[in-house]
Design a protein around this motif. Structure first.
Motif, PDB file in Angstrom:
ATOM      1  N   ALA A   1      83.885  21.081  11.373  1.00  0.00           N
ATOM      2  CA  ALA A   1      85.022  22.238  11.482  1.00  0.00           C
ATOM      3  C   ALA A   1      85.466  22.258  13.025  1.00  0.00           C
ATOM      4  O   ALA A   1      86.784  22.424  13.136  1.00  0.00           O
ATOM      5  CB  ALA A   1      84.522  23.661  10.907  1.00  0.00           C
ATOM      6  N   ALA A   2      84.702  22.239  14.028  1.00  0.00           N
ATOM      7  CA  ALA A   2      85.115  22.641  15.389  1.00  0.00           C
ATOM      8  C   ALA A   2      85.829  21.355  15.787  1.00  0.00           C
ATOM      9  O   ALA A   2      86.786  21.385  16.587  1.00  0.00           O
ATOM     10  CB  ALA A   2      83.670  22.827  16.248  1.00  0.00           C
ATOM     11  N   ALA A   3      85.461  20.251  15.259  1.00  0.00           N
ATOM     12  CA  ALA A   3      86.546  18.807  15.712  1.00  0.00           C
ATOM     13  C   ALA A   3      87.591  18.952  14.789  1.00  0.00           C
ATOM     14  O   ALA A   3      88.238  17.821  15.120  1.00  0.00           O
ATOM     15  CB  ALA A   3      85.463  17.585  15.322  1.00  0.00           C
ATOM     16  N   GLY A   4      87.708  19.643  13.922  1.00  0.00           N
ATOM     17  CA  GLY A   4      89.197  19.566  13.016  1.00  0.00           C
ATOM     18  C   GLY A   4      89.026  18.527  11.902  1.00  0.00           C
ATOM     19  O   GLY A   4      90.088  17.908  11.822  1.00  0.00           O
TER      20      GLY A   4
ATOM     21  N   ASP B   1      88.214  16.530   8.568  1.00  0.00           N
ATOM     22  CA  ASP B   1      88.231  16.889   7.184  1.00  0.00           C
ATOM     23  C   ASP B   1      87.980  15.882   6.311  1.00  0.00           C
ATOM     24  O   ASP B   1      87.515  14.789   6.851  1.00  0.00           O
ATOM     25  CB  ASP B   1      89.721  17.677   6.664  1.00  0.00           C
ATOM     26  CG  ASP B   1      90.614  16.470   6.602  1.00  0.00           C
ATOM     27  OD1 ASP B   1      90.599  15.543   6.919  1.00  0.00           O
ATOM     28  OD2 ASP B   1      91.545  17.097   6.118  1.00  0.00           O
ATOM     29  N   LEU B   2      87.551  15.640   5.194  1.00  0.00           N
ATOM     30  CA  LEU B   2      87.147  14.771   4.219  1.00  0.00           C
ATOM     31  C   LEU B   2      88.058  13.610   4.377  1.00  0.00           C
ATOM     32  O   LEU B   2      87.758  12.631   4.392  1.00  0.00           O
ATOM     33  CB  LEU B   2      87.212  15.345   2.637  1.00  0.00           C
ATOM     34  CG  LEU B   2      86.653  14.239   1.715  1.00  0.00           C
ATOM     35  CD1 LEU B   2      85.199  13.692   2.040  1.00  0.00           C
ATOM     36  CD2 LEU B   2      86.542  14.823   0.617  1.00  0.00           C
TER      37      LEU B   2
ATOM     38  N   ALA C   1      88.815   8.072   5.933  1.00  0.00           N
ATOM     39  CA  ALA C   1      89.605   7.024   6.552  1.00  0.00           C
ATOM     40  C   ALA C   1      88.778   6.461   7.526  1.00  0.00           C
ATOM     41  O   ALA C   1      89.062   5.028   7.832  1.00  0.00           O
ATOM     42  CB  ALA C   1      91.108   7.806   7.338  1.00  0.00           C
ATOM     43  N   ALA C   2      88.135   7.025   8.333  1.00  0.00           N
ATOM     44  CA  ALA C   2      87.078   6.309   9.221  1.00  0.00           C
ATOM     45  C   ALA C   2      86.268   5.549   8.720  1.00  0.00           C
ATOM     46  O   ALA C   2      85.882   4.476   9.222  1.00  0.00           O
ATOM     47  CB  ALA C   2      86.528   7.507  10.204  1.00  0.00           C
ATOM     48  N   GLN C   3      85.577   5.747   7.744  1.00  0.00           N
ATOM     49  CA  GLN C   3      84.568   5.231   6.827  1.00  0.00           C
ATOM     50  C   GLN C   3      85.195   3.849   6.470  1.00  0.00           C
ATOM     51  O   GLN C   3      84.501   2.829   6.648  1.00  0.00           O
ATOM     52  CB  GLN C   3      83.986   5.734   5.703  1.00  0.00           C
ATOM     53  CG  GLN C   3      82.663   4.902   5.039  1.00  0.00           C
ATOM     54  CD  GLN C   3      82.141   6.045   4.025  1.00  0.00           C
ATOM     55  OE1 GLN C   3      82.905   6.729   3.376  1.00  0.00           O
ATOM     56  NE2 GLN C   3      80.893   5.507   4.000  1.00  0.00           N
TER      57      GLN C   3
END
Length: 185
Positions: free
Chosen positions: A133-136, A138-139, A144-146
């Protein structure tokens, strides 16, 4: 000054892409290190090391061999074997016969190991959710990163090929490896 040739532009783009890849890898290593450090105290509270937690998390959903665990965690088999031996001695992991390879046992959590791992996951969830949450993040961003990391992993499983011209490079594609659902906390 005239426009650069397609070959020159490709070389410039590949240099920039290569630098971005190197930076991504550095960030992945840093994230893994910081995540490990954040897990140390929590693991200690439940009587395990972070290394033990990582191994238990890999076999949480299904048994795996030492080489499979080592590959998933990016570690040497010997270091994973030492951790596994400690987990077996502590009654958190058990060795099972492997029909596919007699000399490479499948490792699975015991009921105590499952309870311990579930407690670790539950205890770490609030901290991880707060960090996301602090990094903004979301799922959708995580998926997308995965997916990007899975494509890179799939490419690393392929034989290395020399750089190609811009025409063949733009036509080439890399297939993604099958999704992995297990892994370190």
């Amino acid at each position: 000054m005239g426009a650069s040739s397609p070959e020159r532009q490709y070389a410039v783009n590949m240099s920039t892409t290569h630098l971005a890849y190197r930076s991504l890898m550095a960030d992945v290593y840093e994230l893994a290190g910081r995540s490990r450090a954040a897990s140390d105290a929590l693991a200690a509270e439940l009587g395990v090391t972070t290394a033990q937690w990582h191994v238990m998390s890999v076999v949480h959903d299904e048994p795996a061999t030492v080489p499979q665990i080592a590959a998933r965690l990016g570690l040497a088999r010997q270091s994973v074997q030492r951790v596994v031996d400690d987990l077996v001695a502590a009654g958190l992991v058990e060795r099972r016969a492997n029909a596919r390879h007699r000399r490479s046992a499948l490792l699975a959590l015991t009921s105590t190991g499952t309870r311990t791992t579930d407690r670790l996951f539950a205890a770490s969830r609030p901290q991880r959710e707060a960090q996301l949450a602090a990094a903004g993040v979301d799922l959708e961003a995580l998926v997308a990163a995965q997916e990007t990391l899975r494509r890179l992993l799939g490419a690393l499983d392929q034989p290395a090929t020399p750089a190609r011209s811009s025409t063949t490079a733009s036509a080439a594609s890399v297939s993604a490896s099958p999704p992995r659902t297990k892994g370190a906390p």
